[in-house]
Structures are given as C-alpha cells and as structure tokens.
Design a protein around this motif. Structure first.
Motif, PDB file in Angstrom:
ATOM      1  N   SER A  37       0.849  -1.198   0.000  1.00 53.43           N
ATOM      2  CA  SER A  37       0.000   0.000   0.000  1.00 53.43           C
ATOM      3  C   SER A  37       0.884   1.247   0.000  1.00 53.43           C
ATOM      4  O   SER A  37       2.107   1.147   0.111  1.00 53.43           O
ATOM      5  CB  SER A  37      -0.873   0.024   1.250  1.00 53.43           C
ATOM      6  OG  SER A  37      -1.875  -0.947   1.159  1.00 53.43           O
ATOM      7  N   ALA A  38       0.232   2.403  -0.056  1.00 53.02           N
ATOM      8  CA  ALA A  38       0.953   3.673   0.110  1.00 53.02           C
ATOM      9  C   ALA A  38       1.323   3.832   1.583  1.00 53.02           C
ATOM     10  O   ALA A  38       0.662   3.257   2.451  1.00 53.02           O
ATOM     11  CB  ALA A  38       0.039   4.809  -0.331  1.00 53.02           C
ATOM     12  N   THR A  50      -2.173   8.368   1.056  1.00 54.30           N
ATOM     13  CA  THR A  50      -3.368   8.363   0.190  1.00 54.30           C
ATOM     14  C   THR A  50      -4.274   9.555   0.520  1.00 54.30           C
ATOM     15  O   THR A  50      -4.792  10.212  -0.388  1.00 54.30           O
ATOM     16  CB  THR A  50      -4.140   7.038   0.352  1.00 54.30           C
ATOM     17  OG1 THR A  50      -3.239   5.976   0.076  1.00 54.30           O
ATOM     18  CG2 THR A  50      -5.331   6.956  -0.586  1.00 54.30           C
ATOM     19  N   TYR A  54      -5.338  12.689  -2.041  1.00 53.11           N
ATOM     20  CA  TYR A  54      -6.706  13.178  -2.288  1.00 53.11           C
ATOM     21  C   TYR A  54      -6.781  14.681  -2.029  1.00 53.11           C
ATOM     22  O   TYR A  54      -7.467  15.418  -2.737  1.00 53.11           O
ATOM     23  CB  TYR A  54      -7.717  12.446  -1.403  1.00 53.11           C
ATOM     24  CG  TYR A  54      -8.237  11.157  -2.023  1.00 53.11           C
ATOM     25  CD1 TYR A  54      -9.067  11.194  -3.148  1.00 53.11           C
ATOM     26  CD2 TYR A  54      -7.912   9.920  -1.490  1.00 53.11           C
ATOM     27  CE1 TYR A  54      -9.546  10.025  -3.721  1.00 53.11           C
ATOM     28  CE2 TYR A  54      -8.396   8.741  -2.060  1.00 53.11           C
ATOM     29  CZ  TYR A  54      -9.219   8.803  -3.176  1.00 53.11           C
ATOM     30  OH  TYR A  54      -9.691   7.652  -3.748  1.00 53.11           O
ATOM     31  N   VAL A 112      -3.942   9.609  -7.272  1.00 55.29           N
ATOM     32  CA  VAL A 112      -3.979   8.946  -5.964  1.00 55.29           C
ATOM     33  C   VAL A 112      -3.206   7.619  -6.010  1.00 55.29           C
ATOM     34  O   VAL A 112      -2.557   7.227  -5.035  1.00 55.29           O
ATOM     35  CB  VAL A 112      -5.451   8.754  -5.514  1.00 55.29           C
ATOM     36  CG1 VAL A 112      -5.530   7.888  -4.283  1.00 55.29           C
ATOM     37  CG2 VAL A 112      -6.101  10.110  -5.239  1.00 55.29           C
ATOM     38  N   SER A 113      -3.249   6.958  -7.153  1.00 51.79           N
ATOM     39  CA  SER A 113      -2.578   5.642  -7.267  1.00 51.79           C
ATOM     40  C   SER A 113      -1.059   5.742  -7.110  1.00 51.79           C
ATOM     41  O   SER A 113      -0.394   4.750  -6.822  1.00 51.79           O
ATOM     42  CB  SER A 113      -2.891   5.013  -8.630  1.00 51.79           C
ATOM     43  OG  SER A 113      -2.179   5.695  -9.660  1.00 51.79           O
ATOM     44  N   GLY A 115       0.636   6.854  -4.835  1.00 53.13           N
ATOM     45  CA  GLY A 115       1.067   6.514  -3.473  1.00 53.13           C
ATOM     46  C   GLY A 115       1.575   5.089  -3.419  1.00 53.13           C
ATOM     47  O   GLY A 115       2.688   4.812  -2.947  1.00 53.13           O
ATOM     48  N   GLU A 116       0.795   4.157  -3.928  1.00 54.19           N
ATOM     49  CA  GLU A 116       1.220   2.752  -3.888  1.00 54.19           C
ATOM     50  C   GLU A 116       2.347   2.515  -4.918  1.00 54.19           C
ATOM     51  O   GLU A 116       3.242   1.722  -4.696  1.00 54.19           O
ATOM     52  CB  GLU A 116       0.085   1.746  -4.143  1.00 54.19           C
ATOM     53  CG  GLU A 116      -1.332   2.175  -4.009  1.00 54.19           C
ATOM     54  CD  GLU A 116      -1.798   2.461  -2.598  1.00 54.19           C
ATOM     55  OE1 GLU A 116      -2.041   3.646  -2.366  1.00 54.19           O
ATOM     56  OE2 GLU A 116      -1.937   1.567  -1.760  1.00 54.19           O
ATOM     57  N   ARG A 183     -11.449   2.469  -0.851  1.00 58.37           N
ATOM     58  CA  ARG A 183     -10.449   2.743   0.189  1.00 58.37           C
ATOM     59  C   ARG A 183     -10.174   1.436   0.946  1.00 58.37           C
ATOM     60  O   ARG A 183     -11.103   0.677   1.220  1.00 58.37           O
ATOM     61  CB  ARG A 183     -10.940   3.807   1.172  1.00 58.37           C
ATOM     62  CG  ARG A 183     -11.062   5.207   0.624  1.00 58.37           C
ATOM     63  CD  ARG A 183      -9.771   5.773   0.049  1.00 58.37           C
ATOM     64  NE  ARG A 183      -8.618   5.759   0.909  1.00 58.37           N
ATOM     65  CZ  ARG A 183      -8.225   6.744   1.698  1.00 58.37           C
ATOM     66  NH1 ARG A 183      -8.913   7.849   1.748  1.00 58.37           N
ATOM     67  NH2 ARG A 183      -7.112   6.643   2.428  1.00 58.37           N
TER      68      ARG A 183
END
Ligand SMILES: Nc1ncnc2c1ncn2[C@@H]1O[C@H](COP(=O)(O)OP(=O)(O)O)[C@@H](O)[C@H]1O
Ligand SMILES: N[C@@H](CC(=O)OP(=O)(O)O)C(=O)O
Length: 454
Positions: A37-38, A50, A54, A112-113, A115-116, A183
């Motif tokens: 994950s982030a 994340t 946003y 947002v993606s 982050g990961e 989420r």
C-alpha cells in the motif's frame, strides 16, 4: 509453495518498517509475491499518503497551490530511499509527478494511485525483486468494476514465477486508464492475486496481531481472535472492523485459499486464521468479536391500519430502490417498520425520499431518527444459545445505554443493535465487558450462569 504477502500502509510507513518487511520476506522462501500500500501513518496524528494525495487533487481542482503538500509527500519517499541507500531515481521521478500533478495533468484516480506506485518501486529494489505495475495485472471494466476474467489472463501473462512486488489498490482498463478499488482496497488486490496465482496462503500483514475481538482504539487490551470463519469476518469487517476490507474475503474463499492476518511488528505472533470452518463448542469463545459503525439513520414508517397490509412494505421499499439507497436493516413490528440506511446515502435526498414514501404508502406516521450507530456482536457460538441477548441487553441497561433498534441475522451469528452515536464507545466497551474476563473473551463453558443482571 506460494504465499501472497500484502503489507498495508501501516507496514510501509517508513524505512524501519521496510527493514521489518525484508526480515519477514527473507525468513520464508515461499514469500516472494508482495503487494504494498501507500505509506500509512508513522505515529498517531500523522497522515496517510493516500489521504494527502486526495487533498492534492482537491487543491488542484480549486486552483489552490499544493506545493507544500507535494513536498511533504515526496519527503516521505526520499527519507525511505536515503535511509535504505536505494538507487531508484525517486527525486527525479517524484518531481516529474509533482510538476504534472500541480498542473492538473492527472485524473484523480491516477494521481492517488501514485502513493502505492512509489512504495512498490522502492520496495522492489529493496527486496531485490522485479516491480510489476498493477496496471499490467489488475483489469477493470469501464464502469469501474473489476474484470476477473481479464485479470486472470493478465496475471498469467505478466506475473514472474520467481516473485515480484506489485502496488495494491489500483489497476487499469483495457485502454490503460487507471482505476482505483475502494479505500482499503489493497487487501482486495492481494486476494485476487492469490486467487489468480493459485496461492497456498494469503498473508495480510498489518500493525496488530490479527483480527481483534474489538477495535483496539476503543477497547484497550482487546485480544486477537485465533480462528474466525469467512462469514464472521465479513460481518465484522462490514460493520467497521477496518483491519481487512470486507470484499477481500471472496476471491480467496472462492479458491479455497486460507487467509491469515499477521503483525509486521511482531511476526512471531500467530495472528488470525480465517477459514471456511472453525471449531464450535464449549472450549471456544462465546462470541467472536464486536464491531460497529457510526453514521446511520432510521426512517420509521407506521401503517395506517385502515389500509391494506398487502404490498405496504414492497411499495415503501420501492422508493428506496428508486433513489438507489441500500436498506441495511429493517426491524419490523405489526404495523410499522424501520428502514436503517447510511446517512451519507441520503444526505442530499432525505426530504424528497421521505415525501415520496408519504405519497406512495400514505402511512399514519413517518419519523426520521438521526445520529444512529450500529454495533454487531458476532459469533458462530451464538447459534441456538438462550440467554445471550438477555445478558447483553441487561449489561447495556445497567450502563444506561438506550438501545434504539435490535435485529438478528437468520443464521443467528450476529446480534445487531442501534444506539445513539454519543453512546457508541460505551456500548462497545460494555458488550466487550459482558463477555470477557481479564484474559479476553470467555469460553462458552465459562459463561454460566448467563443471567440478565436485573
Ligand atoms: N477488530 C479489529 N481488529 C484489529 N484491528 C482493528 C479492528 N478494528 C479496527 N482495527 C484497526 O485497524 C487497523 C489496521 O487496519 P489498517 O489501518 O487499514 O491497516 P493497514 O494500514 O495495515 O492496511 C488497526 O491498527 C486497528 O486500529
Ligand atoms: N492506500 C489505500 C489502499 C489501502 O489498502 O490502504 P491500507 O492498506 O493502508 O488500508 C487507502 O488508504 O485506502
């Protein structure tokens, strides 16, 4: 042997956690398939990457500068790369991302993606495994739903036998448009990867030693549940036990793959094993767990007794359907029922929905009860056992918690109550206390006599 290991945001929060993950991966040759994950919170009060992304998106949409925010996010990755001596050009890559992001050059989902994406890039180098982008593995339809068929094809084509690191939480359409899961959806990425790779085990690594019998932020000292069924887990996750996304259960359950929740900070702890069946009987805990959510409201509808009962409920419910609102629970009486819905689902439509019900069924009365919280007490050992509800309600009464609603699933594995939001924490603590001693939830055989204290 293939083990899919998913490390949540709390497990990749900083370089120290990266080191713990390396220890876990190196300890078992079957752990070569990694989903990340982030970066999550490093300490209480910290932000999840994340959430910050946003926020960047919102700033860009309102044409407000987000340079400081982007600098803070970048710094988190630079600190990890510097401390671990990684050579991935994170500064160059991140500054190209930041420049484009601040000009509104991404869709929300792609932004947002990242982050990961950046976590996975750094983790891949650190673990010495290849990076595979989730856009080449996890397929979405245009409407944002997962395409399991194409995901299976992509995984077959692109996965590396020797292992890899993949970012969780996102994938892409056939045309390459990035789409996000819900989420907390990194749990789902891990689960679908486990299914597609026919893994032997799905390990979900987080910052607690398994699924606990209550939210540790409310009940201090809540103990891990050693074994839980998919059914119980889904009830608890759906009701707010946020450790695992409720949809993450299906892919592994369909494929018969066991799922275990483990603690990155205490890898030797056994964690929680989730499987199709778990023991029932006197040596098992009387309840498995308690979970709850705020943010509900009830629309109580009373029938005009001079009018026919036939079709009353159906017509009332058709109004909810027209508004696309899911009715979560529906306690009923002879002449009335309550439709319990998430307040956020009706935030813009409550008044017109209520007036449409009025028109559709011409009830005697309609009342809206706001600020409700729902709490589920879940356990396979509740089935057919008299006295449990009495004990629970008696204890709540003693603490002065007023119960506004009660329902029980037909499978008798859960008792759901509605309380005012202000009583939420107290109600959870009271239910936990009602079924536990200093060692945690008591065994079925130890609960005698189950008697309401009045
Ligand atoms: N019943 C529960 N058991 C364990 N953790 C819970 C429960 N209910 C809420 N939590 C919270 O869920 C957190 C783990 O979920 P999450 O923050 O999504 O982790 P990750 O970042 O590892 O994905 C725990 O730190 C805990 O505070
Ligand atoms: N980073 C995403 C997806 C996710 O699964 O995160 P976590 O593993 O921290 O719950 C989120 O915050 O929603």
């Amino acid at each position: 042997m293939i083990k899919i290991t998913k490390f949540g945001g709390s497990s990749v929060a900083d370089a120290e956690h990266f080191k713990k993950i390396k220890g876990i991966i190196d300890a078992d040759p079957a752990r070569r398939f990694v989903v990340v994950s982030a970066c999550g919170r490093r300490f209480s009060g910290d932000s999840k990457v994340t959430d910050l992304l946003y926020l960047v998106d919102a700033h860009v949409n309102y044409h407000v500068s987000c340079d400081d925010l982007l600098a803070d996010i970048g710094q988190r990755y630079f600190d990890i790369a510097d401390e671990l001596g990684l050579s991935y050009p994170i500064r160059e890559e991140f500054s190209a991302f930041a420049e484009r992001a601040s000009k509104g050059g991404y869709t929300t989902e792609e932004l947002v993606s990242r982050g990961e994406y950046f976590t996975a890039r750094l983790m891949a180098e650190y673990l010495g495994l290849p990076f595979i982008d989730a856009t080449d593995m996890v397929a979405f339809h245009h409407d944002g739903t997962l395409s399991m068929k194409r995901t299976a094809e992509l995984v077959k084509k692109n996965a590396r036998e020797g292992g890899f690191v993949m970012p969780g939480f996102y994938g892409a359409t056939k045309e390459g448009k990035v789409k996000l899961l819900d989420r907390g959806g990194g749990d789902i990425s891990g689960s679908i990867l486990a299914q597609c790779l026919e893994a032997d085990l799905y390990e979900n690594w987080t910052d607690v030693s398994g699924f606990l019998s209550a939210d540790p932020r409310i009940v201090e000292g809540a103990q891990p549940i050693p074994r839980i069924t998919y059914e119980e887990l889904r009830e608890l996750s759906y009701m707010g036990a946020s450790v695992l996304h409720e949809e993450a259960v299906f892919p592994v359950r369909d494929a018969g793959i066991p799922l275990v929740i483990k603690n990155t900070n205490a890898p030797e702890d056994p964690g929680t094993i989730i499987s199709e069946t778990a023991k029932e009987g006197d040596s098992e805990p009387i309840i498995t767990g308690i979970a709850g959510k705020r943010g509900f409201l009830a629309i109580n509808v009373a029938r005009d007794r001079t009018k026919s009962r036939i079709g009353f409920m159906r017509r009332a419910l058709s109004v909810f359907e027209r508004y696309g609102v899911s009715v979560e629970h529906m306690p009923t009486g002879v002449d009335q029922f309550a439709a319990v819905v998430q307040a956020s689902d009706v935030k813009d439509s409550l008044y017109s929905l209520v007036s449409d019900i009025q028109e559709e069924v011409e009830p005697l009365e309609i009342e809206v009860v706001e600020n409700l919280a729902l709490i589920a007490t879940v356990g396979r050992n509740l089935r057919g056992r008299p006295g449990i509800s009495g004990h629970l309600f008696g204890m709540l009464g003693q603490e002065g918690v007023s119960v506004r609603m009660i329902t029980q699933g037909c499978d008798e594995i859960n008792i759901i109550i509605g309380v005012e939001e202000k009583d939420f924490d107290l109600a959870i603590k009271t239910i936990y206390k009602a079924f536990s001693d200093e060692n945690g939830i008591v065994k079925t055989s130890d609960l005698e006599p189950v008697r309401a204290p009045f």
